[in-house]
Design an enzyme around this catalytic site. Structure first.
Site, PDB file in Angstrom:
ATOM      1  N   LYS A  13       0.825  -1.213   0.000  1.00 41.76           N
ATOM      2  CA  LYS A  13       0.000   0.000   0.000  1.00 41.76           C
ATOM      3  C   LYS A  13       0.863   1.268   0.000  1.00 41.76           C
ATOM      4  O   LYS A  13       0.601   2.191  -0.751  1.00 41.76           O
ATOM      5  CB  LYS A  13      -0.928   0.028   1.228  1.00 41.76           C
ATOM      6  CG  LYS A  13      -1.923  -1.119   1.271  1.00 41.76           C
ATOM      7  CD  LYS A  13      -2.928  -0.965   2.417  1.00 41.76           C
ATOM      8  CE  LYS A  13      -2.276  -0.945   3.795  1.00 41.76           C
ATOM      9  NZ  LYS A  13      -1.663  -2.230   4.186  1.00 41.76           N
ATOM     10  N   ARG A  88      -9.227   1.160   9.322  1.00 43.02           N
ATOM     11  CA  ARG A  88      -8.720  -0.180   9.596  1.00 43.02           C
ATOM     12  C   ARG A  88      -9.706  -1.030  10.374  1.00 43.02           C
ATOM     13  O   ARG A  88      -9.394  -2.174  10.709  1.00 43.02           O
ATOM     14  CB  ARG A  88      -7.442  -0.052  10.425  1.00 43.02           C
ATOM     15  CG  ARG A  88      -6.192  -0.530   9.714  1.00 43.02           C
ATOM     16  CD  ARG A  88      -5.020  -0.257  10.642  1.00 43.02           C
ATOM     17  NE  ARG A  88      -3.880  -1.044  10.314  1.00 43.02           N
ATOM     18  CZ  ARG A  88      -2.888  -0.652   9.520  1.00 43.02           C
ATOM     19  NH1 ARG A  88      -2.948   0.503   8.921  1.00 43.02           N
ATOM     20  NH2 ARG A  88      -1.857  -1.429   9.334  1.00 43.02           N
ATOM     21  N   ARG A 127      11.815  -7.064   4.501  1.00 35.82           N
ATOM     22  CA  ARG A 127      11.897  -5.632   4.771  1.00 35.82           C
ATOM     23  C   ARG A 127      12.572  -5.378   6.124  1.00 35.82           C
ATOM     24  O   ARG A 127      13.298  -4.396   6.286  1.00 35.82           O
ATOM     25  CB  ARG A 127      10.485  -5.030   4.773  1.00 35.82           C
ATOM     26  CG  ARG A 127      10.475  -3.537   5.055  1.00 35.82           C
ATOM     27  CD  ARG A 127       9.105  -2.935   4.876  1.00 35.82           C
ATOM     28  NE  ARG A 127       8.242  -3.170   6.014  1.00 35.82           N
ATOM     29  CZ  ARG A 127       6.965  -2.783   6.073  1.00 35.82           C
ATOM     30  NH1 ARG A 127       6.411  -2.197   5.040  1.00 35.82           N
ATOM     31  NH2 ARG A 127       6.251  -3.011   7.140  1.00 35.82           N
ATOM     32  N   ARG A 133      12.217  -2.109  10.972  1.00 38.89           N
ATOM     33  CA  ARG A 133      11.035  -1.627  11.694  1.00 38.89           C
ATOM     34  C   ARG A 133      10.755  -2.514  12.901  1.00 38.89           C
ATOM     35  O   ARG A 133      10.797  -3.738  12.798  1.00 38.89           O
ATOM     36  CB  ARG A 133       9.822  -1.632  10.756  1.00 38.89           C
ATOM     37  CG  ARG A 133       9.315  -0.246  10.457  1.00 38.89           C
ATOM     38  CD  ARG A 133       8.258  -0.271   9.408  1.00 38.89           C
ATOM     39  NE  ARG A 133       6.995  -0.824   9.905  1.00 38.89           N
ATOM     40  CZ  ARG A 133       5.857  -0.748   9.236  1.00 38.89           C
ATOM     41  NH1 ARG A 133       5.831  -0.182   8.049  1.00 38.89           N
ATOM     42  NH2 ARG A 133       4.758  -1.264   9.747  1.00 38.89           N
ATOM     43  N   ARG A 144      -0.244  -8.691  13.525  1.00 35.80           N
ATOM     44  CA  ARG A 144      -0.795  -7.695  12.592  1.00 35.80           C
ATOM     45  C   ARG A 144      -1.732  -8.345  11.583  1.00 35.80           C
ATOM     46  O   ARG A 144      -2.755  -7.787  11.216  1.00 35.80           O
ATOM     47  CB  ARG A 144       0.346  -6.964  11.876  1.00 35.80           C
ATOM     48  CG  ARG A 144       1.023  -5.924  12.782  1.00 35.80           C
ATOM     49  CD  ARG A 144       2.439  -5.628  12.350  1.00 35.80           C
ATOM     50  NE  ARG A 144       2.549  -5.000  11.047  1.00 35.80           N
ATOM     51  CZ  ARG A 144       3.672  -5.015  10.308  1.00 35.80           C
ATOM     52  NH1 ARG A 144       4.758  -5.619  10.775  1.00 35.80           N
ATOM     53  NH2 ARG A 144       3.700  -4.417   9.145  1.00 35.80           N
TER      54      ARG A 144
END
Ligand code: ADP
Length: 187
Positions: A13, A88, A127, A133, A144
């Site tokens: 996204k 969300r 990632r 992160r 998540r």
């Protein structure tokens, strides 16, 4: 254009929002980016958000909704926007409707980027090696995705019911996915 981008974490996204913002000339508004900037800056909002983010949970609606309401009222959003990471859950979707009604505008499209959970898990783990992160660890990614499945996935039906949903396959080259989105919106 006034659009929301849907899809699981790792679907792309943010990547696509950055490209679509140029195509359509409207700002991309990422709630995740705004939260991360606040965490980094040590603001009161960042302090509130951080523990939820690190646990892979949603930041409480009253915090998130107020933040988005303020952001959408800024001048650059008057001609359109691309919301990435909001709404969300169904409560946020209802709140977004109220914000837009107050601004006297309507949503044009909800774009969903689809990708299966195995694929997105692999992408997020990759990632993690690059960006580091805090929420890209395996247990937090699992959480998540669980939150996505329970709270966010129902929004697909919500927007489909209004005739606003377009769905695009998130697998393939980044450019390809962008072209699919542009084509889907034009339809
Ligand atoms: P991803 O979609 O890859 O999980 P984001 O950058 O969109 O990443 O979001 C990271 C985190 O920020 C979420 O796990 C959540 O804690 C918080 N967050 C982002 N958007 C929202 C939202 N609309 N409501 C509540 N929390 C949010």
């Amino acid at each position: 254009m006034r659009a929301v981008l849907l899809g699981p974490p790792g679907a792309g996204k943010g990547t696509q929002a950055a490209r679509l913002t140029e195509r359509f000339g409207v700002p991309a508004i990422s709630t995740g980016d705004i939260f991360r900037a606040n965490v980094k800056g040590g603001t009161p909002l960042g302090v509130k958000a951080q523990e939820y983010m690190n646990a892979g949970q949603l930041v409480p609606d009253e915090v998130t909704n107020a933040m988005v309401r303020a952001r959408l009222a800024e001048d650059d959003a008057a001609q359109g926007f691309l919301l990435d990471g909001y709404p969300r859950n169904p409560e946020q979707a209802v709140e977004l409707d109220s914000m837009l009604a107050d601004l006297g505008v309507e949503l044009d499209v909800a774009m969903e980027i689809t990708a299966d959970f195995d694929e997105v898990t692999q992408r997020l783990l990759k990632r993690a090696e690059i960006e580091g992160r805090a929420d890209d660890t395996e247990p937090v990614i699992r959480k998540r995705l669980e939150v996505y499945a329970t709270s966010t996935a129902p929004l697909t039906a919500f927007y489909a019911g209004r005739g606003l949903l377009v769905q695009v396959d998130g697998l393939g080259e980044i450019d390809e996915v962008t072209e699919r989105l542009v084509a889907a919106v034009a339809r």
